[in-house]
Design a protein around this motif. Structure first.
Motif, PDB file in Angstrom:
ATOM      1  N   SER A   1       0.828  -1.201   0.000  1.00 46.05           N
ATOM      2  CA  SER A   1       0.000   0.000   0.000  1.00 46.05           C
ATOM      3  C   SER A   1       0.868   1.259   0.000  1.00 46.05           C
ATOM      4  O   SER A   1       0.567   2.225  -0.696  1.00 46.05           O
ATOM      5  N   MET A   2       1.989   1.228   0.756  1.00 41.98           N
ATOM      6  CA  MET A   2       2.869   2.404   0.742  1.00 41.98           C
ATOM      7  C   MET A   2       3.456   2.639  -0.638  1.00 41.98           C
ATOM      8  O   MET A   2       3.518   3.774  -1.123  1.00 41.98           O
TER       9      MET A   2
ATOM     10  N   CYS B   1       2.193   1.677  -3.572  1.00 44.46           N
ATOM     11  CA  CYS B   1       1.170   2.134  -4.517  1.00 44.46           C
ATOM     12  C   CYS B   1       0.815   3.594  -4.267  1.00 44.46           C
ATOM     13  O   CYS B   1       0.532   4.335  -5.201  1.00 44.46           O
ATOM     14  N   ARG B   2       0.830   3.998  -2.994  1.00 48.26           N
ATOM     15  CA  ARG B   2       0.460   5.373  -2.675  1.00 48.26           C
ATOM     16  C   ARG B   2       1.446   6.368  -3.289  1.00 48.26           C
ATOM     17  O   ARG B   2       1.055   7.289  -4.004  1.00 48.26           O
TER      18      ARG B   2
ATOM     19  N   PHE C   1       3.675   5.816  -5.672  1.00 48.74           N
ATOM     20  CA  PHE C   1       3.688   5.672  -7.123  1.00 48.74           C
ATOM     21  C   PHE C   1       2.481   6.360  -7.760  1.00 48.74           C
ATOM     22  O   PHE C   1       2.623   7.157  -8.693  1.00 48.74           O
ATOM     23  N   GLY C   2       1.287   6.086  -7.215  1.00 51.99           N
ATOM     24  CA  GLY C   2       0.081   6.656  -7.800  1.00 51.99           C
ATOM     25  C   GLY C   2       0.058   8.160  -7.747  1.00 51.99           C
ATOM     26  O   GLY C   2      -0.313   8.828  -8.710  1.00 51.99           O
TER      27      GLY C   2
END
Lengths: 72, 303
Positions: free
Chosen positions: B239-240, B242-243, B245-246
């Protein structure tokens, strides 16, 4: 483009809309809290930032999945 | 080249000059009025108006001159690649990606800055700080206070790590402002960074409280919930990653859209928007990343 992919990309971006509503609610509460207790504004701001970033994560996941479906 | 081609840029130049001269006049009038009594509101407003007209004239002039010199930019379809492009050369049969090269550049710049500070500034520290020393002390104190306020045991040793991560992420944000693709828009980099913090949390947790204590903290409310707790812990680095990166990729896509929409008129406007989409968003994300790392480590090390 495949219509199924377009539809699923659109569905993936629903969390972004929900996230907008919820962030607005959270910011409103923070404004209320600052109005009630102006001396705690520093702590409230950092907490708000933290909460907003964590909330935003859900819409970001949707966005990343949409990107992956679109471009790879 | 026909005279007709020059008309838009001449109009822009005329607007800029007229706005500038009228602004000077309005400024003189305003200072004369404010010397006598409180200046009227419409005088101030008129000065702002002439300033805006002059700036817009300058913008039209520059855009048209650039179009005349370099020709119209070809309109191309917007394409976004999630996986960053590879470099054109290869080292020992391995082709590095462009984001990795940018990352190395930023790291080299940071190392040079650190060495320069170590050689030229730190030996000359005085007991009464001023100038660069003042700024350095303020930054270090801020980071140290933050890391020890978030964690109970490991505030002091964690400070170096979070300071490094923050410096690297901020450096990447500023590299993106110069037109390079930021390494944090590469999911491998963000995943590596979050795996480091995952391994660190577990390592310190086991060292502080032994394997038994770590397992016990996972079985916290009741042993029945242990699988769920383990899955939550394992999902944390993903989740870290993806956060970060997104957020970086969304800023990059917005800036690409702005560039492709403005075409050859992309002078000045993207730099203002980039301050928000590339720098401010990245700074907030760096802060969040640091905070989450500290919270994970605190959770693993305390009872």
């Amino acid at each position: 483009m495949d219509p199924q992919i377009s539809l699923s990309v659109a569905l993936c971006l629903i969390p972004a809309a929900c996230c907008g509503i919820v962030e607005g609610l959270a910011t409103g509460k923070a404004v209320e809290a600052v109005a009630r207790q102006p001396e705690a504004s520093g702590k409230i701001t950092s907490m708000l930032m933290m909460g907003l970033a964590l909330t935003e994560a859900s819409s970001i996941y949707g966005f990343v999945i949409a990107l992956i479906m679109l471009f790879s | 080249m026909h005279f007709r081609d020059f008309i838009p840029s001449l109009v822009g130049l005329a607007l800029a000059l007229a706005g500038f001269l009228l602004r000077q006049k309005a400024r003189k009038k305003l200072s004369a009025a404010s010397a006598a009594k409180a200046p009227a509101k419409w005088l101030k407003r008129r000065k702002t108006l002439w300033t805006a007209i002059s700036v817009i004239g300058c913008w039209i002039f520059i855009v048209n001159i650039l179009t005349l010199v370099f020709g119209d930019l070809p309109h191309e379809e917007l394409t976004v690649s999630i996986i960053p492009p590879r470099a054109e050369f290869s080292i020992l049969g391995y082709t590095p990606s462009t984001t990795m090269l940018v990352g190395w550049g930023v790291m080299a710049a940071l190392i040079v800055i650190a060495v320069l500070l170590r050689i030229f500034v730190i030996p000359r520290f005085e007991s009464v700080p001023r100038g660069v020393q003042n700024a350095l002390e303020a930054v270090v104190e801020l980071a140290e206070g933050y890391s020890s306020s978030k964690t109970v045991y490991l505030g002091q040793p964690m400070f170096g790590y979070i300071f490094t991560v923050g410096a690297v992420l901020i450096g990447f944000a500023f590299a993106e402002l110069f037109g390079f693709r930021s390494p944090s828009s590469d999911i491998t980099f963000t995943l590596a960074l979050s795996l480091i913090s995952f391994v660190m949390a577990n390592w310190y947790g086991i060292r502080q409280r032994s394997v038994r204590g770590r397992l016990k903290s996972l079985a916290n409310p009741s042993p029945l919930l242990m699988p769920i707790r383990i899955v939550t812990d394992l999902a944390n680095p993903v989740s870290m990653a993806c956060r970060l990166f997104g957020n970086t990729v969304s800023g990059m896509i917005v800036m690409d859209l702005v560039y492709s929409f403005l075409g050859s008129a992309a002078v000045g406007i993207p730099s203002v928007l980039g301050l928000y989409f590339n720098v401010f968003a990245a700074l907030v994300q760096a802060f969040i990343f640091i905070t989450l790392t500290l919270i994970n480590i605190n959770e693993a090390t305390t009872e």
